[in-house]
Motif scaffolding. Structure first.
Motif: not given
Length: 250
Positions: A74-77, A173-179, A243-250
């Protein structure tokens, strides 16, 4: 990862381009850092996060492997400001790094790429810093920023069209974490969870046919949220393509 005291290739790369991360006002945590051997001073494409070449060169190769901050992938990125604490040899701001790997050193939280390790030094003191091998540092979590990039979903090289799909998120981007990551199953009209295969890589056997929609459970500045990326992966996807998305994770 191990680390090396060889620096003959590395000191020439202290001059760096604009970093991909910015500062934050969070508190600093005391720790220790070392570095790993690399003939070109860059990251490694075989890092535990599964980023591949992105993990080798992202953020001008100012990258690191971490131990407890890895968080089972989860800490990757995540991005951190890391600065060593010896005022005679250490620069005030240190270096901003991106987590791309897992690694354990001598009671260290960070095993930096040689380029990132060199950036912690004041001008003309890099050799002294490398001679220590392991140094006391302090660090803080900072937002990642990637100017000109939106979040991308890369089809991992391990994927086998059409029977096995693995993905990894880039430019987070940001301080997001993908769970977690879900994939839309059109025939039964429901979201199906993908498996965290390793690091930041999520996978699924027998994925849906047609364009693929994903949603990400994200822990970030807005708390715990779901972010959807409709039709982000085309029907005839290819392994190794981002593939590029139309979203940005923050």
């Amino acid at each position: 990862m191990g680390f090396s005291l060889k620096l003959q290739y590395c000191l020439v790369s202290v001059m760096v381009l604009l970093p991909a991360v910015c500062y934050s006002q969070d508190y600093f945590v005391k720790s220790r850092a070392t570095y790993y051997g690399s003939p070109d001073c860059l990251g490694t494409p075989s890092g535990a996060c599964g980023f591949g070449e992105y993990g080798r060169s992202v953020n001008d190769a100012n990258v690191a492997g971490v131990s407890r901050l890895y968080k089972n992938g989860t800490g990757c990125g995540a991005c951190y400001q890391v600065r060593c604490t010896n005022p005679q040899i250490c620069a005030d701001n240190g270096v901003n790094i991106v987590v791309t790997d897992y690694g354990e050193g001598d009671n260290t939280d960070f095993i930096l790429s040689p380029r990132a390790y060199a950036r912690m030094a004041r001008p003309d003191t890099g050799a002294h810093l490398f001679a220590y091998g392991v140094v006391d540092v302090e660090y803080q979590r900072i937002p990642c920023q990637y100017s000109g990039y939106k979040t991308q979903v890369k089809v991992h090289e391990h994927s086998k069209y059409p029977n096995y799909l693995a993905i990894v998120v880039l430019y987070q981007a940001g301080k997001s974490e993908i769970l977690s990551v879900d994939i839309w199953q059109e025939d039964c009209k429901e979201w199906i969870g993908m498996r965290r295969a390793f690091g930041a890589v999520f996978d699924m056997a027998n994925p849906p046919s047609g364009d693929i929609s994903l949603r990400f459970q994200v822990r970030g500045s807005a708390g715990l949220t779901w972010v959807q990326a409709p039709n982000v992966i085309p029907k005839y996807w290819k392994a190794g393509v981002a593939y590029e998305t139309d979203i940005q994770l923050y």
